[in-house]
Design a protein around this motif. Sequence first.
Motif, PDB file in Angstrom:
ATOM      1  N   VAL A 131      38.760  39.121  47.139  1.00  0.00           N
ATOM      2  CA  VAL A 131      37.500  39.830  46.881  1.00  0.00           C
ATOM      3  C   VAL A 131      36.387  38.788  46.788  1.00  0.00           C
ATOM      4  CG1 VAL A 131      36.267  41.363  45.267  1.00  0.00           C
ATOM      5  CG2 VAL A 131      38.738  41.597  45.553  1.00  0.00           C
ATOM      6  N   SER A 132      35.232  39.097  47.314  1.00  0.00           N
ATOM      7  CA  SER A 132      34.110  38.162  47.223  1.00  0.00           C
ATOM      8  C   SER A 132      33.820  37.859  45.742  1.00  0.00           C
ATOM      9  CB  SER A 132      32.896  38.789  47.932  1.00  0.00           C
ATOM     10  OG  SER A 132      31.728  38.470  47.235  1.00  0.00           O
ATOM     11  N   VAL A 133      33.604  36.580  45.414  1.00  0.00           N
ATOM     12  CA  VAL A 133      33.469  36.169  44.006  1.00  0.00           C
ATOM     13  C   VAL A 133      32.415  36.998  43.265  1.00  0.00           C
ATOM     14  CG1 VAL A 133      32.818  34.280  42.455  1.00  0.00           C
ATOM     15  CG2 VAL A 133      34.259  33.819  44.420  1.00  0.00           C
ATOM     16  N   ASN A 134      31.320  37.284  43.966  1.00  0.00           N
ATOM     17  CA  ASN A 134      30.251  38.042  43.309  1.00  0.00           C
ATOM     18  C   ASN A 134      30.648  39.478  42.990  1.00  0.00           C
ATOM     19  OD1 ASN A 134      28.624  35.844  43.477  1.00  0.00           O
ATOM     20  ND2 ASN A 134      27.813  36.425  45.506  1.00  0.00           N
ATOM     21  N   GLU A 135      31.700  39.953  43.675  1.00  0.00           N
ATOM     22  CA  GLU A 135      32.082  41.351  43.461  1.00  0.00           C
ATOM     23  C   GLU A 135      33.345  41.524  42.625  1.00  0.00           C
ATOM     24  OE1 GLU A 135      32.137  43.011  47.400  1.00  0.00           O
ATOM     25  OE2 GLU A 135      30.021  42.471  47.631  1.00  0.00           O
ATOM     26  N   VAL A 136      33.922  40.387  42.213  1.00  0.00           N
ATOM     27  CA  VAL A 136      35.189  40.471  41.466  1.00  0.00           C
ATOM     28  C   VAL A 136      35.046  41.357  40.224  1.00  0.00           C
ATOM     29  CG1 VAL A 136      36.763  39.137  39.996  1.00  0.00           C
ATOM     30  CG2 VAL A 136      36.241  38.344  42.296  1.00  0.00           C
ATOM     31  N   ALA A 137      33.963  41.128  39.475  1.00  0.00           N
ATOM     32  CA  ALA A 137      33.813  41.844  38.198  1.00  0.00           C
ATOM     33  C   ALA A 137      33.727  43.351  38.419  1.00  0.00           C
ATOM     34  CB  ALA A 137      32.584  41.332  37.451  1.00  0.00           C
ATOM     35  N   SER A 165      30.941  31.377  34.838  1.00  0.00           N
ATOM     36  CA  SER A 165      30.030  32.513  35.056  1.00  0.00           C
ATOM     37  C   SER A 165      30.803  33.778  35.427  1.00  0.00           C
ATOM     38  CB  SER A 165      28.945  32.187  36.079  1.00  0.00           C
ATOM     39  OG  SER A 165      29.552  31.786  37.261  1.00  0.00           O
ATOM     40  N   LEU A 166      31.951  33.613  36.098  1.00  0.00           N
ATOM     41  CA  LEU A 166      32.746  34.814  36.412  1.00  0.00           C
ATOM     42  C   LEU A 166      33.204  35.509  35.118  1.00  0.00           C
ATOM     43  CD1 LEU A 166      34.190  36.745  38.279  1.00  0.00           C
ATOM     44  CD2 LEU A 166      36.112  35.155  38.401  1.00  0.00           C
ATOM     45  N   LEU A 167      33.637  34.692  34.151  1.00  0.00           N
ATOM     46  CA  LEU A 167      34.085  35.242  32.868  1.00  0.00           C
ATOM     47  C   LEU A 167      32.953  36.058  32.226  1.00  0.00           C
ATOM     48  CD1 LEU A 167      36.736  34.924  31.356  1.00  0.00           C
ATOM     49  CD2 LEU A 167      35.765  32.993  30.139  1.00  0.00           C
ATOM     50  N   SER A 168      31.751  35.488  32.293  1.00  0.00           N
ATOM     51  CA  SER A 168      30.609  36.167  31.700  1.00  0.00           C
ATOM     52  C   SER A 168      30.327  37.494  32.422  1.00  0.00           C
ATOM     53  CB  SER A 168      29.414  35.218  31.742  1.00  0.00           C
ATOM     54  OG  SER A 168      28.240  35.926  31.608  1.00  0.00           O
ATOM     55  N   GLN A 169      30.452  37.484  33.762  1.00  0.00           N
ATOM     56  CA  GLN A 169      30.227  38.735  34.527  1.00  0.00           C
ATOM     57  C   GLN A 169      31.282  39.784  34.182  1.00  0.00           C
ATOM     58  OE1 GLN A 169      30.182  38.027  38.774  1.00  0.00           O
ATOM     59  NE2 GLN A 169      28.890  36.234  38.484  1.00  0.00           N
ATOM     60  N   GLY A 216      34.073  31.548  49.313  1.00  0.00           N
ATOM     61  CA  GLY A 216      33.299  32.474  48.467  1.00  0.00           C
ATOM     62  C   GLY A 216      34.128  33.646  47.967  1.00  0.00           C
ATOM     63  N   ILE A 217      35.447  33.473  47.880  1.00  0.00           N
ATOM     64  CA  ILE A 217      36.280  34.586  47.405  1.00  0.00           C
ATOM     65  C   ILE A 217      37.153  34.172  46.213  1.00  0.00           C
ATOM     66  CG2 ILE A 217      36.489  35.848  49.594  1.00  0.00           C
ATOM     67  CD1 ILE A 217      39.308  34.396  49.748  1.00  0.00           C
ATOM     68  N   GLY A 218      37.649  35.193  45.525  1.00  0.00           N
ATOM     69  CA  GLY A 218      38.657  34.999  44.490  1.00  0.00           C
ATOM     70  C   GLY A 218      39.843  35.882  44.838  1.00  0.00           C
ATOM     71  N   VAL A 219      41.017  35.521  44.355  1.00  0.00           N
ATOM     72  CA  VAL A 219      42.184  36.369  44.607  1.00  0.00           C
ATOM     73  C   VAL A 219      42.460  37.185  43.345  1.00  0.00           C
ATOM     74  CG1 VAL A 219      44.647  36.416  45.155  1.00  0.00           C
ATOM     75  CG2 VAL A 219      43.155  34.704  46.220  1.00  0.00           C
TER      76      VAL A 219
END
Length: 425
Positions: free
Chosen positions: A409-415, A347-351, A394-397
């Motif tokens: 960064v919070s996963v939801n805000e990475v994109a 889903s991150l890729l899609s965002q 709930g984060i990504g680097v």
Amino acid sequence: MSYSLPRGTQDILPGKVEIWHSIEKEIRELSRRFNYHEIRTPIFEHTELFQRGVGDSTDIVQKEMYSFEDRGERSLTLRPEGTAGVVRAFVEHKMFGQPDLPEKLYYVGPMFRYERPQAGRYRQFHQFGIEAIGSVDPAVDVEVMSFAVELFRKLGLRDTKLVVNSLGDASSRIAHREALVEHFSGRINEFCSDCQRRLHQNPLRILDCKKDHEHELVGNAPSILSYLNEESRTYFEKVKQYLDALAIPYEVDPTLVRGLDYYNHTCFEVMSTIEGFGAQTTLGGGGRYDGLVEQIGGPSAPGIGFGIGLERVVAAIEAEKSAELASGGIDVFVVALGDEAKDASVSLLSQLRSNGLSADKDYAEKKMKAQLKQANRKGARFVVILGEDELAKGIGVVKVMTTGEQIEVSVNEVATYVAAQKGGA
Ligand code: HAM
């Protein structure tokens, strides 16, 4: 049975096509700024259009056209250049009746010439061209030349030079033609059979013969500039004055004649000066063609334009290592470790993609190190690492590849974060 490419054609593969896209993007952006609009004409036209337009005495018409008869027994020809078709369309659609001339048009597409293939010379090649039809203002000549110069500058090509000449108006050309006939007549038997024919058909063509260009009589042939009448000389002076006003560097080369018959007054070429670029250094060329519209059945309307060979531009970009354009890298590569992270990466890729970023991930269960290598191979500007520990929080680097800097960064805000950062990376 296996098949290979027809001689003189090329496949443009992923990895290289991105350079083409960058060039095409720049072409459309500059056309917008200079207010030229795209025209798309057929890839084949009636053969007579090129015979009349490009000219019977040219190599193109004599030796290089891909002509064929269709099932209705009409002779058709794959376009060897773009100007004749554009001028035909200008006449056919009565664009000459518009209140705001010149009509400013551009085109991009394949052209076909049966030439001896070598680096920079192909049988199918691509041209970007512009045509401004309907004005004799020397400022238009300079607009057209400055467009070409600006395009090469925007593409990061620094090692280029603009060479200009004037071929004068019809009466200057008649006087020059007589001088050429006199100059070559006595020793024409030292020239190739094509030049012997050209002597009376169009002696100007001898000056750009591929076989005889080193003959001493070509070197010391009478210069067109000495035969320009008052009007032609004034016109050329004005063109040079405008070039100077725009601080566009140029050289005057009185031997520049161009290989098509329709030119008069201003003609020009842009060459690459990169060392070792090869024999085909002319990236593009053009000039004024004040008689062409009338010649192919329209009213008297002057015109000027240029054509640029895109294969040669790609080669120049590669030779100058205009790195940014040459790299077809993606924006983001997502590295996922563990099953949960893999699910989240979908889903991150899609965002990321919804946010306008070019993004990809591994689909082959690679280990962390191998995924990072893959990100490098893809020229990723950012890598987002989703590990089990990060995901639990709930984060990504986000790693910026140019600086090595890493931010959580919070996963939801990475994109949205990467999209905002992209401009600066
Ligand atoms: P041209 O000089 O024949 O002019 O071609 C323009 C450019 O197309 C050349 O400078 C070269 O970069 C590229 N080109 C030509 N032939 C080949 C080939 N066989 N392989 C690769 N590239 C090639 C014209 O075509 C005119 N229509 C230009 C023009 C437009 N004049 C006024 N308006």
